[in-house]
Design a protein around this motif. Structure first.
Motif, mmCIF file in Angstrom:
data_model
loop_
_atom_site.group_PDB
_atom_site.id
_atom_site.type_symbol
_atom_site.label_atom_id
_atom_site.label_comp_id
_atom_site.label_asym_id
_atom_site.label_seq_id
_atom_site.Cartn_x
_atom_site.Cartn_y
_atom_site.Cartn_z
ATOM 1 N N THR A 80 34.396 -9.483 1.489
ATOM 2 C CA THR A 80 35.112 -10.754 1.680
ATOM 3 C C THR A 80 36.587 -10.565 1.988
ATOM 4 O O THR A 80 37.293 -11.549 2.201
ATOM 5 C CB THR A 80 34.975 -11.618 0.410
ATOM 6 N N TRP A 81 37.057 -9.329 2.010
ATOM 7 C CA TRP A 81 38.482 -9.088 2.235
ATOM 8 C C TRP A 81 38.846 -9.294 3.699
ATOM 9 O O TRP A 81 38.121 -8.887 4.609
ATOM 10 C CB TRP A 81 38.834 -7.670 1.813
ATOM 11 N N ALA A 82 39.956 -9.952 3.944
ATOM 12 C CA ALA A 82 40.442 -10.196 5.303
ATOM 13 C C ALA A 82 41.851 -9.623 5.411
ATOM 14 O O ALA A 82 42.718 -9.940 4.582
ATOM 15 C CB ALA A 82 40.456 -11.688 5.625
ATOM 16 N N PRO A 83 42.133 -8.791 6.402
ATOM 17 C CA PRO A 83 43.477 -8.217 6.546
ATOM 18 C C PRO A 83 44.501 -9.296 6.862
ATOM 19 O O PRO A 83 44.206 -10.286 7.535
ATOM 20 C CB PRO A 83 43.306 -7.232 7.708
ATOM 21 N N GLU A 84 45.719 -9.091 6.372
ATOM 22 C CA GLU A 84 46.778 -10.071 6.592
ATOM 23 C C GLU A 84 47.372 -9.960 7.994
ATOM 24 O O GLU A 84 47.817 -10.954 8.556
ATOM 25 C CB GLU A 84 47.873 -9.880 5.536
ATOM 26 N N TRP A 86 32.391 -7.825 12.847
ATOM 27 C CA TRP A 86 31.183 -7.738 12.034
ATOM 28 C C TRP A 86 31.208 -8.780 10.931
ATOM 29 O O TRP A 86 30.206 -9.449 10.663
ATOM 30 C CB TRP A 86 31.084 -6.340 11.435
ATOM 31 N N ARG A 87 32.373 -8.984 10.299
ATOM 32 C CA ARG A 87 32.477 -9.951 9.208
ATOM 33 C C ARG A 87 32.242 -11.368 9.703
ATOM 34 O O ARG A 87 31.548 -12.164 9.054
ATOM 35 C CB ARG A 87 33.854 -9.837 8.535
ATOM 36 N N ARG A 88 32.790 -11.707 10.863
ATOM 37 C CA ARG A 88 32.604 -13.043 11.407
ATOM 38 C C ARG A 88 31.146 -13.291 11.787
ATOM 39 O O ARG A 88 30.613 -14.385 11.563
ATOM 40 C CB ARG A 88 33.512 -13.242 12.624
ATOM 41 N N SER A 89 30.503 -12.290 12.361
ATOM 42 C CA SER A 89 29.101 -12.458 12.727
ATOM 43 C C SER A 89 28.228 -12.617 11.481
ATOM 44 O O SER A 89 27.279 -13.403 11.472
ATOM 45 C CB SER A 89 28.628 -11.268 13.564
ATOM 46 N N VAL A 90 28.551 -11.875 10.409
ATOM 47 C CA VAL A 90 27.792 -11.994 9.169
ATOM 48 C C VAL A 90 28.008 -13.359 8.535
ATOM 49 O O VAL A 90 27.058 -13.979 8.020
ATOM 50 C CB VAL A 90 28.185 -10.862 8.205
ATOM 51 N N GLU A 91 29.235 -13.858 8.561
ATOM 52 C CA GLU A 91 29.499 -15.189 8.008
ATOM 53 C C GLU A 91 28.775 -16.269 8.800
ATOM 54 O O GLU A 91 28.296 -17.256 8.225
ATOM 55 C CB GLU A 91 31.004 -15.449 7.998
ATOM 56 N N ARG A 92 28.674 -16.090 10.105
ATOM 57 C CA ARG A 92 27.924 -17.058 10.903
ATOM 58 C C ARG A 92 26.437 -17.015 10.551
ATOM 59 O O ARG A 92 25.780 -18.062 10.435
ATOM 60 C CB ARG A 92 28.125 -16.763 12.390
#
Length: 223
Positions: A157-161, A173-179
């Motif tokens: 769940t970490w997002a770089p600043e 990859w994180r955005r595709s998984v959240e979708r």
């Protein structure tokens, strides 16, 4: 070479053909003489490379120049395609290979036809994208059941600043998984954690990912 060109011109005229000097080029391979070749009082241009029947010919007589040109054309065409088109093309290629292997297993040959749905039912298989998606979320379930202070749990769940650099892909990859998570009916990772804590519910959710081809994907496959 001049005499051979003249004789070719005479024979061509005798058969009703005409050599277009403007479209004619000459190239010497290991030639010692550098005499200019004339035809109809016009100089024939001498070149180092030329295109013949969609193949590049050069003085070396090898295929390196032709292979390089073809690779350049393929690279330019691939880059010019939109990102979504490249993604669709990759999926289509995977589906084609998958169907070809399934048809070979069933010994289905041209001109026999079979739909994708029938192919999956007879081979008792699941579409490869669905299999990959299920394995990915099976692994995510293990991560969601880890402790709160776990590094892998934090990385999920970490997002770089900092902002992403230019020319980086917009989809990560994180955005595709959240979708995918939203498509599965999970509004947040907290909700996903609750469902993942119950292995029976989580397994039932993953089984729903092993879907047959959608209506628009069920097409006849020729082998």
């Amino acid at each position: 070479m001049q005499e051979k060109t003249r004789r070719l011109h005479v024979v061509a005229e005798y058969t009703g053909l005409k050599i277009n000097v403007e479209k004619t080029n000459s190239m010497r391979i290991n030639g010692k003489k550098k005499d200019v070749i004339w035809l109809n009082d016009k100089e024939i241009e001498e070149v180092d490379t030329f295109l013949f029947l969609d193949a590049t010919m050069d003085k070396t007589g090898g295929t390196e120049a032709d292979i390089g040109r073809r690779l350049g054309l393929a690279r330019t065409t691939f880059v010019s395609l939109a990102k979504n088109n490249r993604k669709k093309m990759t999926k289509s290629l995977i589906r084609s290979i998958e169907n070809a292997l399934g048809a070979r297993i069933l010994k289905i040959h041209w001109p026999e036809k079979i739909t994708n749905q029938q192919l999956y039912e007879r081979t008792r298989s699941i579409p490869l994208p669905s299999t990959i998606k299920r394995k990915r979320w099976r692994w995510i379930g293990h991560i969601l059941r880890r402790e709160e202070n776990s590094h892998v749990r934090t990385a999920l769940t970490w997002a770089p600043e900092e902002k992403r650099q230019r020319r980086r892909p917009k989809n990560t990859w994180r955005r595709s998984v959240e979708r995918e998570r939203e498509e599965m009916g999970l509004d947040s990772w907290k909700e996903g954690q609750v469902v993942a804590s119950d292995r029976r519910k989580w397994r039932s959710l993953l089984n729903g990912l092993m879907r047959p081809p959608e209506q628009g994907e069920d097409k006849e496959f020729n082998k």
